[in-house]
Every structure is written in structure tokens, then in C-alpha cells.
Design a protein around this motif. Structure first.
Motif, PDB file in Angstrom:
ATOM      1  N   VAL A 191      -8.321   6.054  -2.831  1.00  0.00           N
ATOM      2  CA  VAL A 191      -8.704   7.304  -3.486  1.00  0.00           C
ATOM      3  C   VAL A 191      -8.619   8.522  -2.571  1.00  0.00           C
ATOM      4  N   ILE A 192      -9.023   8.419  -1.314  1.00  0.00           N
ATOM      5  CA  ILE A 192      -9.139   9.641  -0.525  1.00  0.00           C
ATOM      6  C   ILE A 192      -7.779  10.258  -0.208  1.00  0.00           C
ATOM      7  N   HIS A 193      -6.698   9.476  -0.314  1.00  0.00           N
ATOM      8  CA  HIS A 193      -5.380  10.087  -0.099  1.00  0.00           C
ATOM      9  C   HIS A 193      -5.014  11.039  -1.236  1.00  0.00           C
ATOM     10  N   THR A 202      -1.656   4.101   5.677  1.00  0.00           N
ATOM     11  CA  THR A 202      -1.446   4.632   7.019  1.00  0.00           C
ATOM     12  C   THR A 202      -0.102   5.367   7.071  1.00  0.00           C
ATOM     13  N   LYS A 203       0.057   6.206   8.075  1.00  0.00           N
ATOM     14  CA  LYS A 203       1.303   6.952   8.215  1.00  0.00           C
ATOM     15  C   LYS A 203       2.488   6.005   8.407  1.00  0.00           C
ATOM     16  N   THR A 237      -1.510  10.599   4.235  1.00  0.00           N
ATOM     17  CA  THR A 237      -1.496   9.285   4.879  1.00  0.00           C
ATOM     18  C   THR A 237      -2.344   9.438   6.143  1.00  0.00           C
ATOM     19  N   PHE A 238      -2.753   8.302   6.734  1.00  0.00           N
ATOM     20  CA  PHE A 238      -3.806   8.380   7.746  1.00  0.00           C
ATOM     21  C   PHE A 238      -3.447   7.643   9.038  1.00  0.00           C
ATOM     22  N   ASP A 239      -3.890   8.239  10.123  1.00  0.00           N
ATOM     23  CA  ASP A 239      -4.000   7.541  11.397  1.00  0.00           C
ATOM     24  C   ASP A 239      -5.438   7.036  11.487  1.00  0.00           C
ATOM     25  N   PHE A 288      -0.457  -1.320  10.101  1.00  0.00           N
ATOM     26  CA  PHE A 288      -0.753  -1.967   8.830  1.00  0.00           C
ATOM     27  C   PHE A 288      -0.565  -0.962   7.703  1.00  0.00           C
ATOM     28  N   TYR A 289      -0.356  -1.461   6.489  1.00  0.00           N
ATOM     29  CA  TYR A 289      -0.169  -0.532   5.371  1.00  0.00           C
ATOM     30  C   TYR A 289      -1.461   0.183   5.020  1.00  0.00           C
ATOM     31  N   ASN A 290      -2.567  -0.564   4.971  1.00  0.00           N
ATOM     32  CA  ASN A 290      -3.855  -0.003   4.565  1.00  0.00           C
ATOM     33  C   ASN A 290      -4.807   0.147   5.741  1.00  0.00           C
TER      34      ASN A 290
END
Length: 328
Positions: free
Chosen positions: A154-156, A185-186, A240-242, A317-319
Motif C-alpha cells: 500500500v505505501i508505494h 524494492t528498487k 519503490t524502496f531502499d 529481494f522484491y518485497n
């Protein structure tokens, strides 16, 4: 409710026609991300469960519990009152309740259609759940109202993450926990997109050019019909996240004990091409045998990924999942 008492559960709820956005609404949504979120998720609400293989049986109960406990730990007793932001059709909250981790839940989403489906599922399952249409950046709840705040994938979608995490902190009781799982993730997102794009173009090329496989080509009319609202996916996926940067953002909100966890490496390299292939061919071509094979393969790779998580950097990793608690 214990794991052994999981009832026969719904898949997809009652039939709903897609909520079709007008051309004017879609045009406006390209410059209004929150309108885009609402229109896109309203459009997807009736078919969302099928798209993501969502159900409320032991398969998804195990998945939700495992993802929650991998980052948030196993609680000594169930959380009393839980809030989910961006709950969609209720996958995370309802399966956590069926797993015995949550006693009562409140589901929220910016999409009215999603909230309706989630509440339908909860009613069919006999779970103590209420729901509201709500913006995660302006939660309509009192301070210190919840023992647990959760989110899944959700937060993306949220434009202002700092404001959203501040709101989650505000509505948590002292000692209450935040658990957000399933965020891209990025690195993982980049790999998944490339694999999906390759799969899509390969499948479309083969089924359109090889006469013996012409029956495997999904009709252009179906693709055109879904393209207008589906195109808004380019607007609703914002981040996307680090993992380290995500953890720092959560700490900034005032939460303590913040940690992250990576999920799905090899499993995502299998899962995204499989989902893309399934979207590119007529549904009736894929029977139970295929779906069982695809799921069993994913599960086997996911078990390998859990071992890899001990030595492989989370960023690949993807998530990524994140947790923290509000200090007492």
C-alpha cells in the motif's frame, strides 16, 4: 479463531460489474494522483481477488501470518483492535484474523469499491470488521485508537509518506505496533518489470504468429476494453524502496524498534512472469493443473528465499516489510 477452524471462504465475493471511469475522469486523473488511486482501484475491485489469487483459506492465511511474523514477530496474544490502511479487498486483515493474530479490525481504503468488497468478505467469514473510505494521510480516527496498524502493498501508492507515517503513529496506542509488508524494492521492482515485459512481448508474439497457438491469443477487444483505466497503473504506483531509507523514514515518524525484512527473490523471478503470462492468454486455457503447478513452484522457491534472506542483502529481494512500535 484458530488455524484449524478456518471456514469455507469466499473467493471474489458477489459478482460486481467494473466501475467504469469516464474519459473525462481518466484525463483528470493523470494530474491528480489521488483521483487516479480512487478510479483505478474502484475499477479493479470486482476482479482484484482473481488478479492476485486472493482467498481466505489456509493458503493465504499461512502467507499473511508468515509475512507478518517475519518482520513483526509472533505476538504473545492477539492484537485487540487493528487498523489497515489501503486494505483493498481485505486480504491482510481478514487472513490475520483467521490466523488468530487479530481480534477485531477496521479496514480503510481510498476506493469505496474496495471497502465494499472487503466488508462483504468479512460478513461471509463472520469476522468482527468495520470499514471506512479514508485517505491514509488524513485518518478519521482519534489519537491512540489502535493496538496495531497494518498495511500490505500500500505505501508505494501514497503520495506523502511522511504525513502518512505520522498519521499511523498518531492513531497507535502507546506500545502499539506498525507492520507494513509487501512493498517493492528498487532493485526487485526493476528486475520484475523487465521479466514481465519480456514475458508479455514473447507470449503475444508467439500466440499471434504461430497458427497452431492462435487459440492462446487473448482477444484484442478484451485488451482494449481494459486498457483505459488500467493505464492509470502508471500513475498510482509512486514509489519503490531502499530498505535502509524506508526504515529511516519510519523512525522519523517517532516509532521505535524499527526493522525491515526482505521477501521473495527467486519466487518473484518466477511469479511475475507467471502472472504476466496468465494475463496474456485466455483464462479458460489455464486449468487447475497449471495453477497448482505454478503455486507449488512458487512455494518451493519461497522456501529457498527464506534461507537466502539470512545472507542476501534485503535490497535485492522484491518485497521489503517494515515494523516499529509507538513508545510508551
Amino acid at each position: 479463531m484458530t488455524e484449524q477452524e478456518v471456514p469455507e471462504a469466499p473467493r471474489g465475493g458477489r459478482e460486481r460489474p467494473r466501475r467504469t471511469a469516464t474519459a473525462e475522469q481518466v484525463e483528470a486523473a493523470w494530474s491528480d494522483t489521488k483521483l487516479a488511486q480512487e478510479l483505478y482501484h474502484d475499477w479493479e475491485a470486482g476482479s482484484y481477488d482473481d488478479k492476485w489469487s486472493i482467498s481466505f483459506d489456509q493458503r493465504c492465511v499461512d502467507y499473511a501470518r508468515d509475512r507478518f511474523e517475519a518482520v513483526g514477530g509472533r505476538p504473545a496474544q492477539p492484537y485487540g483492535r487493528s487498523l489497515e490502511i489501503g486494505a483493498g479487498t481485505g486480504f491482510f486483515t481478514l487472513n490475520l484474523m483467521l490466523a488468530g493474530l487479530v481480534e477485531s479490525g477496521v479496514v480503510t481504503d481510498i476506493s469505496e469499491g474496495m471497502v465494499e468488497v472487503a466488508l462483504d468478505h468479512a460478513a461471509q467469514l463472520g469476522l468482527d470488521v468495520t470499514g471506512r473510505v479514508a485517505d491514509a494521510e488524513r485518518l478519521p480516527f482519534d489519537d491512540a485508537s489502535f493496538d496495531l496498524v497494518v498495511g500490505h502493498a500500500v505505501i508505494h501508492h501514497l503520495p506523502d509518506l511522511r504525513t502518512a507515517f505520522a498519521e499511523m503513529h498518531r492513531v497507535l496506542k502507546p506500545g502499539g505496533r506498525l507492520v507494513v509488508c509487501g512493498e517493492p524494492t528498487k532493485v526487485g521492482h526493476t528486475i520484475a518489470r523487465r521479466l514481465s515485459t519480456l514475458t508479455w512481448h514473447t507470449t503475444r508474439a508467439v500466440t499471434s504468429r504461430v497458427p497452431a497457438l492462435s487459440g492462446w491469443a487473448r482477444p484484442e477487444q478484451e485488451l482494449d476494453e481494459s486498457s483505459r483505466a488500467a493505464a492509470l497503473e502508471a500513475v498510482v504506483d509512486l514509489h519503490t524502496f531502499d530498505p535502509d531509507e524506508l526504515a529511516a523514514l519510519v523512525r522519523e515518524s517517532g516509532l521505535a524498534g524499527v526493522r525491515t525484512h526482505g521477501d521473495e527473490l527467486l519466487a518473484s523471478w518466477w511469479g511475475w512472469p507467471v502472472r504476466t503470462f496468465e494475463a496474456a492468454v485466455p483464462e479458460e486455457r489455464l486449468g487447475w493443473g497449471w495453477r497448482s503447478f505454478a503455486y507449488r513452484t512458487w512455494r518451493a522457491l519461497d522456501r529457498v528465499d527464506r534461507r537466502l534472506a539470512r545472507v542476501v542483502p534485503q535490497a535485492v529481494f522484491y518485497n521489503v516489510s517494515v515494523t516499529g512500535f509507538r513508545p510508551r
